[in-house]
Scaffold this active site. Structure first.
Site, mmCIF file in Angstrom:
data_model
loop_
_atom_site.group_PDB
_atom_site.id
_atom_site.type_symbol
_atom_site.label_atom_id
_atom_site.label_comp_id
_atom_site.label_asym_id
_atom_site.label_seq_id
_atom_site.Cartn_x
_atom_site.Cartn_y
_atom_site.Cartn_z
ATOM 1 N N GLY A 111 0.807 -1.324 0.141
ATOM 2 C CA GLY A 111 0.044 0.087 -0.041
ATOM 3 C C GLY A 111 1.015 1.231 0.013
ATOM 4 O O GLY A 111 0.253 2.084 0.450
ATOM 5 N N LEU A 189 -4.819 -6.681 -7.226
ATOM 6 C CA LEU A 189 -4.459 -7.991 -8.160
ATOM 7 C C LEU A 189 -5.771 -8.784 -8.637
ATOM 8 O O LEU A 189 -5.546 -9.811 -9.140
ATOM 9 C CB LEU A 189 -3.552 -8.665 -7.549
ATOM 10 C CG LEU A 189 -2.099 -8.003 -6.952
ATOM 11 C CD1 LEU A 189 -1.158 -9.120 -6.371
ATOM 12 C CD2 LEU A 189 -1.485 -7.314 -8.261
ATOM 13 N N LYS A 190 -7.024 -8.395 -8.530
ATOM 14 C CA LYS A 190 -7.947 -8.955 -9.022
ATOM 15 C C LYS A 190 -8.721 -8.230 -10.174
ATOM 16 O O LYS A 190 -8.559 -6.894 -10.211
ATOM 17 C CB LYS A 190 -9.173 -9.120 -7.739
ATOM 18 C CG LYS A 190 -8.502 -10.076 -6.862
ATOM 19 C CD LYS A 190 -8.172 -11.255 -7.326
ATOM 20 C CE LYS A 190 -7.601 -12.535 -6.434
ATOM 21 N NZ LYS A 190 -7.261 -13.739 -6.987
ATOM 22 N N ASN A 206 -6.127 2.951 -12.608
ATOM 23 C CA ASN A 206 -5.101 1.949 -12.091
ATOM 24 C C ASN A 206 -3.674 2.456 -12.288
ATOM 25 O O ASN A 206 -3.288 3.139 -13.411
ATOM 26 C CB ASN A 206 -5.218 0.501 -12.890
ATOM 27 C CG ASN A 206 -4.140 -0.539 -12.407
ATOM 28 O OD1 ASN A 206 -4.307 -0.789 -11.271
ATOM 29 N ND2 ASN A 206 -3.759 -0.896 -13.398
ATOM 30 N N HIS A 208 0.134 1.030 -13.181
ATOM 31 C CA HIS A 208 0.820 -0.139 -13.602
ATOM 32 C C HIS A 208 2.198 0.017 -13.774
ATOM 33 O O HIS A 208 2.621 1.094 -14.219
ATOM 34 C CB HIS A 208 0.066 -0.646 -14.930
ATOM 35 C CG HIS A 208 0.885 -1.891 -15.306
ATOM 36 N ND1 HIS A 208 0.524 -3.168 -14.821
ATOM 37 C CD2 HIS A 208 1.983 -2.072 -16.443
ATOM 38 C CE1 HIS A 208 1.440 -4.076 -15.461
ATOM 39 N NE2 HIS A 208 2.211 -3.402 -16.456
HETATM 40 N N1 LIG Z 1 -11.168 -4.711 -15.054
HETATM 41 C C1 LIG Z 1 -9.818 -4.517 -14.613
HETATM 42 N N2 LIG Z 1 -9.392 -4.713 -13.521
HETATM 43 C C2 LIG Z 1 -7.944 -4.463 -13.173
HETATM 44 C C3 LIG Z 1 -7.195 -3.890 -13.803
HETATM 45 C C4 LIG Z 1 -7.651 -3.422 -15.159
HETATM 46 O O1 LIG Z 1 -7.042 -2.777 -15.866
HETATM 47 N N3 LIG Z 1 -9.169 -3.831 -15.459
HETATM 48 N N4 LIG Z 1 -6.207 -3.787 -13.356
HETATM 49 C C5 LIG Z 1 -5.466 -4.359 -12.288
HETATM 50 C C6 LIG Z 1 -4.144 -4.093 -11.879
HETATM 51 N N5 LIG Z 1 -3.102 -5.070 -12.822
HETATM 52 C C7 LIG Z 1 -2.346 -4.357 -13.516
HETATM 53 O O2 LIG Z 1 -1.990 -3.220 -13.445
HETATM 54 C C8 LIG Z 1 -3.019 -6.406 -12.815
HETATM 55 C C9 LIG Z 1 -3.508 -7.042 -11.530
HETATM 56 C C10 LIG Z 1 -3.275 -8.320 -11.660
HETATM 57 C C11 LIG Z 1 -3.170 -9.220 -12.810
HETATM 58 C C12 LIG Z 1 -3.266 -10.737 -12.753
HETATM 59 O O3 LIG Z 1 -2.675 -11.361 -13.738
HETATM 60 N N6 LIG Z 1 -3.781 -11.180 -11.820
HETATM 61 C C13 LIG Z 1 -3.696 -12.783 -11.584
HETATM 62 C C14 LIG Z 1 -4.211 -13.000 -9.876
HETATM 63 C C15 LIG Z 1 -3.226 -12.427 -8.856
HETATM 64 C C16 LIG Z 1 -3.426 -12.914 -7.707
HETATM 65 O O4 LIG Z 1 -4.464 -13.378 -7.218
HETATM 66 O O5 LIG Z 1 -2.557 -12.883 -6.907
HETATM 67 C C17 LIG Z 1 -4.985 -13.240 -12.434
HETATM 68 O O6 LIG Z 1 -5.913 -12.701 -12.892
HETATM 69 O O7 LIG Z 1 -4.641 -14.565 -12.524
HETATM 70 C C18 LIG Z 1 -2.800 -8.485 -14.062
HETATM 71 C C19 LIG Z 1 -2.702 -7.203 -13.913
HETATM 72 C C20 LIG Z 1 -6.440 -4.711 -11.225
HETATM 73 N N7 LIG Z 1 -7.635 -5.121 -11.622
HETATM 74 N N1 LIG Z 2 -0.164 -4.916 -12.418
HETATM 75 C C1 LIG Z 2 -0.331 -4.478 -11.263
HETATM 76 C C2 LIG Z 2 0.752 -4.044 -10.504
HETATM 77 O O1 LIG Z 2 1.787 -4.869 -10.600
HETATM 78 N N2 LIG Z 2 0.555 -3.103 -9.630
HETATM 79 C C3 LIG Z 2 1.747 -2.602 -8.856
HETATM 80 O O2 LIG Z 2 1.902 -3.251 -7.581
HETATM 81 C C4 LIG Z 2 2.821 -2.525 -6.844
HETATM 82 C C5 LIG Z 2 1.877 -1.922 -5.531
HETATM 83 O O3 LIG Z 2 2.662 -1.513 -4.596
HETATM 84 P P1 LIG Z 2 2.170 -0.866 -3.411
HETATM 85 O O4 LIG Z 2 1.216 -1.805 -2.766
HETATM 86 O O5 LIG Z 2 3.131 -0.314 -2.387
HETATM 87 O O6 LIG Z 2 1.530 0.581 -3.895
HETATM 88 C C6 LIG Z 2 2.938 -1.290 -7.760
HETATM 89 O O7 LIG Z 2 4.404 -1.307 -8.254
HETATM 90 C C7 LIG Z 2 1.938 -1.267 -8.816
HETATM 91 O O8 LIG Z 2 2.504 -0.531 -9.887
#
Ligand SMILES: Nc1nc2c(c(=O)[nH]1)N[C@@H](CN(C=O)c1ccc(C(=O)N[C@@H](CCC(=O)O)C(=O)O)cc1)CN2
Ligand SMILES: NCC(=O)N[C@@H]1O[C@H](COP(=O)([O-])[O-])[C@@H](O)[C@H]1O
Length: 314
Positions: A111, A189-190, A206, A208
């Protein structure tokens, strides 16, 4: 002081008992009024959860000038734990006519971005107020920071390991009840459900940790992103902030910032460099969104209006 600008009821009975405790407040504001609205007002703590009982009542800001309770909607909403939600709430004092925006931040981990945004709100860099934290990991660092700072925590989604988690529909109801204007994903991450995306059009961001569209999509999160960047030989990386659509990382890009990838960088060294830039960029972009300085180009590309020179966009 009315917490919300409600039509003043013609007559109401007010009984207010606040019993502050180390863990949580039991706050019973019982109003009977001819203005009934779907509100919750009874906040009780049992075991390690707070369950908000909603009844049709009008809820006013309690006399305690520092205590602000949250308005939650039409049904039992379970949140992880509630402590004194103490903070200066300015009842939306305007910034150039713009009401302070109410933010929901979604996290799954440490966070640090959430903390940067919260600090930005407290210090006045962001014309916003973090109204609620949402997480799929109730024990993560971001949730602990929220509890330490009196920010309500909601668990989402509902899973076997998180049975108190909300469903998608209940999450929308809860966010509406907290009067959330903007949703910020910060290491969540969901996949956000389509119900939420449709409920908050052009209002979900979001961050990234790569220069999208490179190194994004399902599976690209955390250290995997940085390892992939290094393995690719890319000389630059950096955070991307984008609007959220139904798919991972495909929403409209709003802002990016570039950092170098050094010849002998480890994934951890690159991650730290990118994260430092994330903290700066997310506060800057959230500030622009809260001040309504986002404009949409005719081709659908969102731009940020410069605060220093409103005639410039980037
Ligand atoms: N509808 C959307 N939901 C989310 C987005 C988005 O763009 N549209 N962004 C993500 C954040 N993210 C990248 O920035 C991201 C987070 C997680 C995954 C991923 O592959 N997750 C895994 C599960 C991981 C776990 O449960 O520990 C998966 O889905 O298999 C990819 C990109 C947040 N939500
Ligand atoms: N694709 C999603 C992803 O990888 N997000 C990344 O998770 C970290 C969260 O850090 P934080 O919990 O310290 O803010 C950040 O680096 C963010 O860009």
């Amino acid at each position: 002081f009315p917490l919300f600008s409600l039509p003043s009821p013609k007559s109401f009975n007010l009984s207010l008992s606040i019993t502050p405790s180390m863990e949580a407040q039991t706050l019973n504001c019982m109003f009977s009024s001819n203005q009934t609205r779907p509100l919750f007002q009874t906040l009780t703590k049992s075991s390690n959860q707070c369950s908000f009982q909603s009844q049709n009542r009008v809820f006013y800001k309690p006399f305690c000038s520092k205590l602000v309770s949250q308005r939650v909607g039409v049904q039992n909403i379970r949140v992880q734990q509630c402590r004194n939600n103490v903070g200066n709430f300015d009842n939306g004092v305007s910034f150039d006519g713009v009401r302070r925006k109410r933010l929901a931040v979604f996290v799954s981990g440490g966070g640090s971005n959430f903390k940067s945004i919260h600090e930005g709100c407290v210090e006045g860099l962001v014309h916003g107020h973090v109204a609620v934290l949402v997480t799929n990991k109730p024990d993560c660092g971001g949730a602990e920071y929220a509890r330490q700072n009196g920010i309500p925590v909601i668990s989402f989604p509902k899973t076997s390991s998180v049975p108190m988690g909300l469903s998608s529909v209940d999450l929308v109801t809860a966010l509406r009840s907290f009067e959330v204007d903007i949703i910020l994903l910060a290491g969540f991450l969901k996949l956000l459900p389509v119900e939420l995306i449709r409920a908050y059009p052009r209002s979900i961001l979001n961050i990234h940790p790569s220069l999208l569209p490179a190194f994004g999509g399902k599976g690209y999160y955390g250290m995997k992103v940085h390892k992939s960047v290094i393995a690719s030989g890319a000389r630059y990386s950096g955070p991307t902030i984008h609007f959220v659509d139904e798919h991972y990382d495909t929403g409209r890009i709003l802002a990016q910032s570039v950092v170098p990838v050094l010849a002998h960088d480890t994934a951890e060294e690159l991650a730290a460099r990118v994260l430092h830039e994330e903290h700066r960029l997310y506060v800057e972009v959230t500030s622009a969104l809260c001040e309504e300085r986002i404009v949409w180009r005719e081709d659908g590309v969102p731009l940020i209006q410069s605060k220093a020179n409103p005639k410039q966009y980037y």
